[in-house]
Design an enzyme around this catalytic site. Structure first.
Site, PDB file in Angstrom:
ATOM      1  N   HIS A 244      -8.903   9.355  -0.487  1.00 32.55           N
ATOM      2  CA  HIS A 244      -7.726   9.317  -1.365  1.00 32.55           C
ATOM      3  C   HIS A 244      -8.062   8.777  -2.747  1.00 32.55           C
ATOM      4  O   HIS A 244      -7.165   8.351  -3.482  1.00 32.55           O
ATOM      5  CB  HIS A 244      -6.605   8.480  -0.719  1.00 32.55           C
ATOM      6  CG  HIS A 244      -5.931   9.176   0.427  1.00 32.55           C
ATOM      7  ND1 HIS A 244      -5.037   8.575   1.269  1.00 32.55           N
ATOM      8  CD2 HIS A 244      -6.043  10.459   0.873  1.00 32.55           C
ATOM      9  CE1 HIS A 244      -4.626   9.445   2.195  1.00 32.55           C
ATOM     10  NE2 HIS A 244      -5.234  10.585   1.976  1.00 32.55           N
TER      11      HIS A 244
ATOM     12  N   ARG B  27      -1.638  -2.572  -9.277  1.00 33.46           N
ATOM     13  CA  ARG B  27      -2.477  -2.580  -8.067  1.00 33.46           C
ATOM     14  C   ARG B  27      -3.960  -2.747  -8.430  1.00 33.46           C
ATOM     15  O   ARG B  27      -4.710  -3.396  -7.712  1.00 33.46           O
ATOM     16  CB  ARG B  27      -2.235  -1.299  -7.266  1.00 33.46           C
ATOM     17  CG  ARG B  27      -0.787  -1.226  -6.762  1.00 33.46           C
ATOM     18  CD  ARG B  27      -0.523   0.042  -5.995  1.00 33.46           C
ATOM     19  NE  ARG B  27      -1.355   0.145  -4.816  1.00 33.46           N
ATOM     20  CZ  ARG B  27      -1.680   1.294  -4.233  1.00 33.46           C
ATOM     21  NH1 ARG B  27      -1.237   2.437  -4.743  1.00 33.46           N
ATOM     22  NH2 ARG B  27      -2.442   1.318  -3.165  1.00 33.46           N
TER      23      ARG B  27
ATOM     24  N   ALA C 107      -6.378  -6.977  12.254  1.00 38.55           N
ATOM     25  CA  ALA C 107      -7.692  -6.368  12.028  1.00 38.55           C
ATOM     26  C   ALA C 107      -8.812  -7.405  11.955  1.00 38.55           C
ATOM     27  O   ALA C 107      -9.922  -7.160  12.431  1.00 38.55           O
ATOM     28  CB  ALA C 107      -7.660  -5.547  10.743  1.00 38.55           C
TER      29      ALA C 107
ATOM     30  N   SER D  56      -1.352   4.219  10.124  1.00 38.89           N
ATOM     31  CA  SER D  56      -0.200   4.641  10.927  1.00 38.89           C
ATOM     32  C   SER D  56      -0.402   6.044  11.473  1.00 38.89           C
ATOM     33  O   SER D  56       0.313   6.467  12.384  1.00 38.89           O
ATOM     34  CB  SER D  56       1.080   4.574  10.083  1.00 38.89           C
ATOM     35  OG  SER D  56       0.924   5.375   8.926  1.00 38.89           O
TER      36      SER D  56
ATOM     37  N   GLN E 270      -8.818   5.826   3.742  1.00 36.75           N
ATOM     38  CA  GLN E 270      -7.694   6.351   2.942  1.00 36.75           C
ATOM     39  C   GLN E 270      -7.336   5.341   1.857  1.00 36.75           C
ATOM     40  O   GLN E 270      -6.494   5.613   1.020  1.00 36.75           O
ATOM     41  CB  GLN E 270      -6.473   6.566   3.847  1.00 36.75           C
ATOM     42  CG  GLN E 270      -6.699   7.560   4.955  1.00 36.75           C
ATOM     43  CD  GLN E 270      -5.615   7.463   6.025  1.00 36.75           C
ATOM     44  OE1 GLN E 270      -4.585   8.129   5.941  1.00 36.75           O
ATOM     45  NE2 GLN E 270      -5.825   6.631   7.017  1.00 36.75           N
TER      46      GLN E 270
ATOM     47  N   ASP F 259      -8.529   0.801  -2.463  1.00 34.50           N
ATOM     48  CA  ASP F 259      -9.139  -0.477  -2.874  1.00 34.50           C
ATOM     49  C   ASP F 259     -10.658  -0.402  -2.680  1.00 34.50           C
ATOM     50  O   ASP F 259     -11.182   0.573  -2.144  1.00 34.50           O
ATOM     51  CB  ASP F 259      -8.527  -1.660  -2.075  1.00 34.50           C
ATOM     52  CG  ASP F 259      -8.841  -1.600  -0.575  1.00 34.50           C
ATOM     53  OD1 ASP F 259     -10.034  -1.488  -0.221  1.00 34.50           O
ATOM     54  OD2 ASP F 259      -7.902  -1.672   0.243  1.00 34.50           O
TER      55      ASP F 259
HETATM   56  P1  OAD Z   1       0.499   2.754   6.506  1.00 34.13           P
HETATM   57  O1  OAD Z   1       1.234   1.744   5.728  1.00 34.13           O
HETATM   58  O2  OAD Z   1       1.167   4.032   6.789  1.00 34.13           O
HETATM   59  O3  OAD Z   1       0.058   2.144   7.913  1.00 34.13           O
HETATM   60  C1  OAD Z   1      -0.551   0.883   7.971  1.00 34.13           C
HETATM   61  C2  OAD Z   1      -0.930   0.600   9.410  1.00 34.13           C
HETATM   62  O4  OAD Z   1      -1.613  -0.628   9.436  1.00 34.13           O
HETATM   63  C3  OAD Z   1       0.240   0.497  10.377  1.00 34.13           C
HETATM   64  O5  OAD Z   1      -0.021   1.263  11.533  1.00 34.13           O
HETATM   65  C4  OAD Z   1       0.278  -1.001  10.730  1.00 34.13           C
HETATM   66  O6  OAD Z   1       0.657  -1.244  12.065  1.00 34.13           O
HETATM   67  C5  OAD Z   1      -1.168  -1.395  10.525  1.00 34.13           C
HETATM   68  N1  OAD Z   1      -1.359  -2.797  10.181  1.00 34.13           N
HETATM   69  C6  OAD Z   1      -0.588  -3.597   9.407  1.00 34.13           C
HETATM   70  N2  OAD Z   1      -1.106  -4.830   9.298  1.00 34.13           N
HETATM   71  C7  OAD Z   1      -2.246  -4.823  10.035  1.00 34.13           C
HETATM   72  C8  OAD Z   1      -3.233  -5.798  10.346  1.00 34.13           C
HETATM   73  N3  OAD Z   1      -3.166  -7.042   9.875  1.00 34.13           N
HETATM   74  N4  OAD Z   1      -4.264  -5.429  11.145  1.00 34.13           N
HETATM   75  C9  OAD Z   1      -4.333  -4.173  11.655  1.00 34.13           C
HETATM   76  N5  OAD Z   1      -3.444  -3.224  11.397  1.00 34.13           N
HETATM   77  C10 OAD Z   1      -2.401  -3.524  10.602  1.00 34.13           C
HETATM   78  O7  OAD Z   1      -0.905   2.969   5.768  1.00 34.13           O
HETATM   79  P2  OAD Z   1      -1.933   4.179   5.915  1.00 34.13           P
HETATM   80  O8  OAD Z   1      -1.923   4.722   7.304  1.00 34.13           O
HETATM   81  O9  OAD Z   1      -3.210   3.741   5.348  1.00 34.13           O
HETATM   82  O10 OAD Z   1      -1.701   7.726   0.612  1.00 34.13           O
HETATM   83  O11 OAD Z   1      -1.292   5.244   4.954  1.00 34.13           O
HETATM   84  C11 OAD Z   1      -1.940   6.470   4.743  1.00 34.13           C
HETATM   85  C12 OAD Z   1      -1.671   6.953   3.352  1.00 34.13           C
HETATM   86  O12 OAD Z   1      -0.265   6.966   3.109  1.00 34.13           O
HETATM   87  C13 OAD Z   1      -2.214   6.064   2.241  1.00 34.13           C
HETATM   88  O13 OAD Z   1      -3.568   6.286   1.952  1.00 34.13           O
HETATM   89  C14 OAD Z   1      -1.348   6.416   1.083  1.00 34.13           C
HETATM   90  C15 OAD Z   1      -0.020   6.397   1.799  1.00 34.13           C
HETATM   91  O14 OAD Z   1       1.004   7.116   1.223  1.00 34.13           O
HETATM   92  C16 OAD Z   1      -1.411   8.095  -0.654  1.00 34.13           C
HETATM   93  O15 OAD Z   1      -0.905   7.347  -1.450  1.00 34.13           O
HETATM   94  C17 OAD Z   1      -1.799   9.513  -0.961  1.00 34.13           C
END
Ligand code: OAD
Length: 245
Positions: free
Chosen positions: A117, A54, A228, A186, A99, A102
């Site tokens: 994070h 990554r 986005a 999410s 969170q 990158d």
């Molecule tokens: P998720 O993978 O849980 O959620 C990603 C979100 O982005 C979802 O709600 C999708 O609908 C949305 N999404 C996808 N493509 C998109 C786009 N092109 N434009 C807008 N939205 C889009 O990721 P996070 O919520 O960031 O933590 O996850 C939170 C944490 O869980 C991360 O930081 C990581 C993970 O486990 C650790 O590793 C500790």
């Protein structure tokens, strides 16, 4: 002050995978194999490989910030301009907490990014606790540049069962913001998932921007749904006139 929380969705169109979408990272590897302290203890090589891959995505030059990252940088710059020099209120007009591990917000031009994070481009020494920039692969033979301990470096990312970074600062900003915005997350990982509840209790306006509604959508006053790279610039353009730029 505008409080913006971002998640993996904001970087999706730059080519980085999200976690929980179909084909997301957690459908390919198990959290308990690569993203917990126990996983690192059990199989550090596998964990290093996961994060090295990554990190390389960020350092090989193919992954670039997209229009959403750049729009938030524009908003930050615009809000900075609106802060009068003799303002009683100290501090900037935008608080950006991500969170994401990158560095695309920074590459997109954001000056202040709170990485709750941690960061893929940083390593941490388990022996002395120091963190430092780290752009190449990390392995068991690496030596801490600070204390010289061998084999004690780990990715400077927060794993499950660990406490996220900067919680005090985040809480302070959450309790003083005038607008709460959640982008591309999410909303299922705590404590970030609970920020919307604090904002709601305080009665500040709340906005969700996501590809599609999430489990938390009903808590938000407004939702902008779509990729986005379209939804974030559209939202930023809609509020720039309101902040006098
Ligand atoms: P998720 O993978 O849980 O959620 C990603 C979100 O982005 C979802 O709600 C999708 O609908 C949305 N999404 C996808 N493509 C998109 C786009 N092109 N434009 C807008 N939205 C889009 O990721 P996070 O919520 O960031 O933590 O996850 C939170 C944490 O869980 C991360 O930081 C990581 C993970 O486990 C650790 O590793 C500790």
């Amino acid at each position: 002050m505008i409080f913006v929380l971002t998640g993996a969705g904001i970087s999706r169109e730059s080519g980085l995978e999200t976690f929980r979408d179909k084909d997301g990272l957690w459908s390919k590897v198990r959290i308990e194999d690569v993203a917990t302290p126990a996983a690192f203890k059990k199989n550090p090589k596998l964990v290093h490989e996961f994060y090295n891959k990554r990190r390389r995505e960020l350092t090989d030059g193919h992954i670039k910030p997209n229009k959403a990252h750049k729009a938030l940088a524009r908003l930050e710059a615009a809000l900075d301009l609106t802060q009068p020099e003799d303002s009683v209120r100290q501090g900037p007009g935008l608080f950006l907490v991500t969170q994401n591990v990158d560095n695309l917000h920074e590459l997109g031009g954001s000056k202040r990014v709170c990485h709750t994070h941690g960061s893929l481009t940083s390593a941490k020494c388990e022996a002395c606790g120091a963190s430092f920039e780290w752009l190449r692969d990390l392995g068991l033979d690496d030596v801490c540049p600070r204390c010289q301990a061998p084999g004690r470096l780990r990715p400077d990312v927060v794993w499950f069962h660990e406490v996220p970074y900067h919680l005090g600062l985040i809480e302070e900003e959450l309790y003083s913001c005038d607008l709460f915005v959640s982008i591309g997350t999410s909303g299922v990982v705590y404590p970030a998932a609970s920020y919307i509840n604090v904002a709601k209790r305080r009665g500040v306006p709340t906005v969700e921007i996501n590809l599609e509604p999430t489990v938390s959508s009903s808590y938000f006053d407004k939702g902008f749904y779509g990729p986005a790279t379209e939804a974030v610039p559209a939202w930023v353009e809609s509020i720039l006139p309101l902040i006098g730029t």
